[in-house]
Scaffold this active site. Structure first.
Site, PDB file in Angstrom:
ATOM      1  N   LEU A  11      26.982  36.301  49.665  1.00  0.00           N
ATOM      2  CA  LEU A  11      28.101  36.671  48.800  1.00  0.00           C
ATOM      3  C   LEU A  11      27.967  35.965  47.457  1.00  0.00           C
ATOM      4  CD1 LEU A  11      31.784  36.536  50.122  1.00  0.00           C
ATOM      5  CD2 LEU A  11      31.033  37.217  47.840  1.00  0.00           C
ATOM      6  N   HIS A  70      40.694  45.083  41.929  1.00  0.00           N
ATOM      7  CA  HIS A  70      39.932  46.188  42.527  1.00  0.00           C
ATOM      8  C   HIS A  70      40.063  47.430  41.652  1.00  0.00           C
ATOM      9  CE1 HIS A  70      40.387  43.516  45.979  1.00  0.00           C
ATOM     10  NE2 HIS A  70      39.447  44.185  46.600  1.00  0.00           N
ATOM     11  N   GLU A  86      27.041  37.230  43.438  1.00  0.00           N
ATOM     12  CA  GLU A  86      26.642  38.322  42.537  1.00  0.00           C
ATOM     13  C   GLU A  86      25.551  37.915  41.553  1.00  0.00           C
ATOM     14  OE1 GLU A  86      29.742  37.433  43.302  1.00  0.00           O
ATOM     15  OE2 GLU A  86      30.286  39.137  44.563  1.00  0.00           O
TER      16      GLU A  86
HETATM   17  C1  LIG Z   1      33.516  37.578  43.782  1.00  0.00           C
HETATM   18  C2  LIG Z   1      33.829  38.526  44.880  1.00  0.00           C
HETATM   19  N1  LIG Z   1      32.846  39.288  45.408  1.00  0.00           N
HETATM   20  C3  LIG Z   1      33.096  40.179  46.383  1.00  0.00           C
HETATM   21  C4  LIG Z   1      34.370  40.339  46.877  1.00  0.00           C
HETATM   22  C5  LIG Z   1      34.667  41.380  47.965  1.00  0.00           C
HETATM   23  N2  LIG Z   1      35.017  40.697  49.249  1.00  0.00           N
HETATM   24  C6  LIG Z   1      36.307  40.531  49.616  1.00  0.00           C
HETATM   25  S1  LIG Z   1      36.410  39.634  51.032  1.00  0.00           S
HETATM   26  C7  LIG Z   1      34.737  39.459  51.143  1.00  0.00           C
HETATM   27  C8  LIG Z   1      34.141  38.655  52.265  1.00  0.00           C
HETATM   28  C9  LIG Z   1      34.628  37.233  52.236  1.00  0.00           C
HETATM   29  O1  LIG Z   1      34.123  36.548  53.352  1.00  0.00           O
HETATM   30  P1  LIG Z   1      34.509  35.029  53.616  1.00  0.00           P
HETATM   31  O2  LIG Z   1      34.314  34.233  52.370  1.00  0.00           O
HETATM   32  O3  LIG Z   1      33.781  34.587  54.835  1.00  0.00           O
HETATM   33  O4  LIG Z   1      36.072  35.026  53.874  1.00  0.00           O
HETATM   34  P2  LIG Z   1      36.816  35.788  55.060  1.00  0.00           P
HETATM   35  O5  LIG Z   1      37.148  37.159  54.528  1.00  0.00           O
HETATM   36  O6  LIG Z   1      35.887  35.846  56.243  1.00  0.00           O
HETATM   37  O7  LIG Z   1      38.042  34.981  55.332  1.00  0.00           O
HETATM   38  C10 LIG Z   1      34.098  40.124  50.088  1.00  0.00           C
HETATM   39  C11 LIG Z   1      32.637  40.215  49.901  1.00  0.00           C
HETATM   40  C12 LIG Z   1      35.389  39.529  46.305  1.00  0.00           C
HETATM   41  N3  LIG Z   1      36.677  39.624  46.724  1.00  0.00           N
HETATM   42  N4  LIG Z   1      35.095  38.649  45.327  1.00  0.00           N
END
Ligand SMILES: Cc1ncc(C[n+]2csc(CCOP(=O)(O)OP(=O)(O)O)c2C)c(N)n1
Ligand SMILES: Cc1ncc(C[n+]2csc(CCOP(=O)(O)OP(=O)(O)O)c2C)c(N)n1
Ligand SMILES: [Mg+2]
Ligand SMILES: [Mg+2]
Lengths: 324, 343, 324, 343
Positions: free
Chosen positions: A58, A129, A60
């Site tokens: 995760l 979003h 970018e």
């Molecule tokens: C900078 C950014 N990139 C992508 C996203 C899209 N996104 C939302 S939740 C998520 C996964 C997050 O996973 P984690 O950090 O493990 O937290 P969890 O949802 O498992 O609590 C992603 C990729 C985002 N919100 N922000």
């Protein structure tokens, strides 16, 4: 010809291009196992293997910076940014490297990478979003930018982006992802960058737009039925830009309304207006009007429709011009 | 609670321990010496050229030569180097002409080179942003089945950047054969290491990416060589990335524009100068009987000659064509690129 | 009145504002021990202590993100980005938080932070020390942007930015940092945001610019001596923008040349041209011309002067208009 | 070479070890139970409301309640919470009305709150970007001489972001009294932990920032409480930041729009459900004799009532004024903000 939603047409482009060129690879957050949060990359990991459709960490900037390295190794990476506003962490890599590295090599290397993302509002989503970030991309030297408004163009422009030897950013209007099924050519389908699409010819006023604002303009044209003959131009390729098409339409109607979802100040509509002020001044029968979003954070979705340019706002702008 | 410190913070040393590196014969030892002297000469001449107004602002790498030469010699020609501005001349060791690098510092487009020709990436100016490039390249080579590894050079300050983190993490996940080589000279311009990180040692970052970390004396060219060779072997054999922290102390200004007297520990600088890396290696080679005055003379003369030719070539280069403003950015440029241009 | 270089005037602003309000603090790379690589913050650490002038780790998103937290704790942080192109890693924080957080609080919180940086070319520096990134900032909702062109304005606009309750980005033309000493009011000196500066009145043509392009326009006016009476408008505050001043000058001369150092496409000059096309169409006696940088990476310094808008290019554009 | 693994990867546990937490009396234990049940009820009702179309997309936090309640109870009212979308309802434990949080998920501007009123920062949507905010706030409070600490909540995936890294590093350097609380539910949407990091454990990142790291069972509310209390004391007493890795397993979809069956280990999910955190604590309290059916009933009824009122209030709220599009972004807005607005 198949009838596809835009997001299906995008998937179709991937299926064709990955089969056609085995140096093309897809990477991003959740593009593999899940096939993308919008399913744009569904089935690619299964069909082409996990090294051609990669779930990245995760990060970018890591995705885009990693893609620069993949290009050096001979790959053609297609990076997905999960949403518009989550692409901002990659801007640094885009500006300082993606748009400059070929130049740094004295024109010896190619960076045929693609950054694609769903963009724009109207989908009743939580904050961030909904952004329309095209200005950040279009203003950046060394990169090209395309924004489709139909399923066929979504397929054709993505294919063109993947085949283009230069970095290309493709913004996909998520509001249209599953709006309606439209005809999409099967197999290889390429829509060249740099050519606008004449949505409908008209004589009295030109509505210029791209992405999710094109259907808004089509609706506005219906509202103007009987009042005026409306021409609609879908810019489609913001950079390179089809200036001829823009100037030709302005010369024909003499009245131009430019529609943009992004915040008003320094948005791409301003660039189009500036080109008209520079090169069409004698053709213009009135001011160049912009119908845009506002210089505020994109609102919570209960009131987002008041932010988004509406067919009414576009039609009223056209009326203002017609009675100028 | 997890201990804050990893197992080993002592610096790997070879020269001061009077050890020898396995498999390094006299020829290799001398080749390494040539590289050290070439880099040293490039740096010292560049400072003179700058004072004479023959090159622009210049990032001095005096006493960083051991980290650069030691690591490059431990790698194969197929391996990729990703230098920062601090390693601007590292391409000399891969055959990039001195004039090309001088052009870069002269602001002349002839300072461009094709990274693929030498497997030396373009000099990276924005701190830490090339770490993802190196990780991506190494990963991409691995995907192709090639045995090439990559090495990214960056400083202690760079470890604070998000791009370093995202690149290192990508390398760890993809088990990319990349070496993250941190030149820890303990300063980022005027910012000391303790204002840069709370970590006891930068090598402590390695575990967070699931990669081995090693700490070496950055002034000991053979320690650097040994550690890099191990890391390269690990990468080539599928063992993934390695973090190398090479510890030294910046004995020169950050760049020609900088005056460190305001902030640096001048005694520490003096100490460092006494123990600078080229002299240390030279004494070692003499002890070994591999180097004598004649050879040393010849090597230094050769390096000086290279620089003399390099600057002469650079200065003989005609002024660049203004049209270059529009060249090379795109394979297929937008039609209106020259909008408003009148020659 | 003291005679100061622009960079000295900036330091003067800091001395006055930090003394005036002890919640103001300065943070950035090398701003403390070294007093900034351009010495803009020289002496602050010694005078106000190391907690009011902080050398941060080398991390631009950490600096700006940290500043958001400092605001929540009641501080007024002034963040230095060491150079234009090194500010890009902070864009994500700027767009997703700095410009949105007050809005997110329902207008309850204030984020009186400042981001300032030296910007622009002409200084014979290695790559990425030359960018003009104003478009990325101006287009971002929730932030204001100012660019001084004189020592007095550099002091007054920075003071205004520090006192402003909203986030403000100040871009300082490093080419002018030590160009010439000019008169600067002593003590408290505030130049309100939103007001343009009439550099010189004229009747035939208006040159609109900001930052390092203002002196270029002044030089162009000299070249046009005898050919035309030239008015020069220094925009100075890009957002909020002094539209009245722009429209008044266009109404007066009917001929406008806009000069911008940044890459052409979607630059701020386009926004100014769009405003004219929208609101001054009947006043214009010819096209609105833009003299700008190009959509390429800022060149190596041996040829940078060919990229930078020159007085000749500006004068020629004006001549084109005068003979239109 | 530095060992990759830190000293201790075992999870801290209290409930499963049948331990008791020093200084926690029946009243506190019950208060903690109330918070757990309130969060659980909020989450379960929200899923229903979503299915009924009464709220929009919603990020489910079922079985994350122990990490949220356990940590908040270990903090003082002066301490700041920095939630991500996963902790959207954590403000309930600080007195934010349920209706306010429901509004947020209803896309209604009434979902705004003033962070200063509750010391609960706005819900952070862009992953990891609030970590620098928490570090900055904690540092800023320390500079003011206040004793407040901050806690930032983020997931396993967030640890890959540059903003996490830059925030954590800033905290380490400034010795900011901030707790970096990582909810390691082992998934980032469809991306498993092993595709997120090469580290053996996320806690291994702590040493790289010079902060202690601790690993707890994220389903054990008392283990979370204990670890957070220690970290808060450390911060308050000048000991700087702490990294807490709370390990759990995501037993629900990422959000209402997500269908995890395509990628998740359903058996593992079932296992987790059997051992979900509220039931575990409830059984513990019953064993201790602190909880009986009557109290449990009453607590659950109270929570349900809170939600009933919350959704009723939310739905009673009139449609927002379109003019709100222009409100609140600036104290002092640019004059032409409404350009092109026609109501
Ligand atoms: C900078 C950014 N990139 C992508 C996203 C899209 N996104 C939302 S939740 C998520 C996964 C997050 O996973 P984690 O950090 O493990 O937290 P969890 O949802 O498992 O609590 C992603 C990729 C985002 N919100 N922000
Ligand atoms: C992203 C970015 N921010 C700031 C700078 C300005 N800058 C150039 S060198 C430098 C210090 C780098 O220190 P370090 O990483 O330790 O490397 P060293 O110069 O000591 O070799 C800074 C801040 C930059 N080049 N890039
Ligand atoms: Mg350093
Ligand atoms: Mg997770």
């Amino acid at each position: 010809m198949a009838e596809l939603f835009m997001v299906e047409a995008i998937n179709d482009a991937f299926q064709v291009e990955l089969a056609r060129d085995d140096t093309v690879m897809v990477l991003g957050e959740d593009v593999g196992r899940a096939g993308g949060v919008f399913r744009a990359t569904a089935g690619l990991r299964e069909r082409f293997g996990e090294s051609r459709c990669v779930d990245t960490p995760l990060a970018e900037a890591g995705i885009l910076g990693g893609a620069v390295g993949l290009c050096l190794a001979g790959w053609r990476p297609v990076c997905e940014m999960q949403y518009d506003a989550f692409s901002y962490p990659c801007l640094d890599q885009l500006i300082t490297h993606v748009g400059r590295y070929r130049w740094r090599s004295g024109g010896k290397l190619e960076f045929p990478l693609v950054v694609r993302m769903p963009y724009g509002g109207g989908v009743r989503a939580p904050e961030l979003h909904d952004d329309s970030p095209e200005t950040y991309y279009v203003h950046t030297p060394g990169v090209k930018v395309a924004i489709p408004s139909t399923p066929a163009d979504a397929k054709g422009l993505l294919a063109a982006a993947i085949r283009d030897p230069d970095p290309v950013v493709v913004l996909e209007p998520k509001l249209i992802y599953r709006a309606e099924k439209r005809e999409v050519p099967e197999g290889e389908h390429v829509v060249p960058l740099g050519k606008a699409r004449l949505v409908r010819p008209g004589d009295d006023v030109t509505l210029v737009a791209y992405g999710a604002m094109v259907p808004v303009c089509e609706h506005a044209a219906e509202l103007l039925e009987g009042e005026a003959s409306v021409e609609i131009l879908d810019v489609r390729s913001l950079k390179p830009l089809d200036e001829e098409a823009l100037l030709a339409s302005a010369a024909k109607t003499g009245r131009v309304v430019i529609v943009q979802e992004a915040p008003r100040t320094n948005g791409f509509a301003g660039e189009l207006a500036a080109i008209l002020a520079e090169k069409a001044i004698l053709d213009l029968r009135g001011p160049v009007l912009r119908v845009t979003g506002f210089d505020v954070p994109y609102p919570y979705w209960r009131i987002e429709d008041h932010y988004m340019p509406s067919a009414e706002r576009v039609a009223n702008a056209a009326r203002k011009l017609l009675s100028f | 609670m997890a201990k804050v410190a990893p197992q080993e913070h002592e610096l790997r040393r070879v020269i001061d321990e009077g050890r020898e590196v396995e498999g390094l014969g006299a020829a290799e030892l001398l080749a390494l010496y040539r590289s050290l002297v070439l880099l040293r000469t490039y740096d010292e001449r560049s400072l003179v050229y700058h004072r004479q107004g023959r090159i622009g602002t210049y990032a001095i790498f005096w006493n960083h030569e051991a980290m650069q030469a030691g690591s490059v010699h431990a790698l194969a020609d197929e391996d990729w180097l990703f230098p920062s501005y601090r390693e601007s001349a590292i391409g000399l060791l891969r055959g990039i002409p001195a004039s090309t690098i001088l052009h870069w510092w002269r602001g002349h487009p002839a300072g461009w080179w094709n990274p693929a020709d030498y497997r030396v990436a373009s000099i990276c100016v924005p701190i830490g942003t090339h770490v993802p490039h190196a990780a991506g390249l190494a990963w991409g080579e691995k995907l192709k089945g090639s045995s090439a590894v990559a090495i990214a050079y960056f400083g202690d300050g760079a470890t604070s950047e998000g791009s370093f983190h995202e690149g290192a993490n990508l390398a760890g996940v993809m088990r990319a054969p990349v070496i993250l080589f941190c030149n820890n000279n303990q300063w980022a311009i005027s910012t000391p290491l303790e204002a840069q990180t709370g970590a006891e040692a930068l090598v402590d970052k390695a575990a967070g990416y699931g990669m081995p970390g090693v700490r070496v004396d950055g002034g000991d060219v053979l320690a650097v060589y040994e550690a890099t060779r191990e890391a390269a072997e690990r990468g080539r054999s599928g063992g993934g990335p390695t973090f190398i922290e090479a510890v030294t102390y910046r004995a020169a200004p950050h760049a020609t524009a900088d005056d460190p007297r305001a902030y640096i520990d001048l005694e520490r600088v003096e100490e460092e100068k006494q123990n600078e890396c080229v002299g240390r290696y030279e004494r070692y080679l003499r002890r070994l009987g591999v180097l004598d005055d004649a050879v040393a003379e010849e090597v230094k003369a050769e390096a000086l000659e290279t620089m003399r030719q390099g600057i002469a070539e650079a200065e003989a280069e005609p002024e660049p064509d203004p049209e270059l403003v529009f060249e090379h950015a795109y394979v297929d440029p937008p039609p209106n690129l020259r909008e408003g241009w009148d020659g």
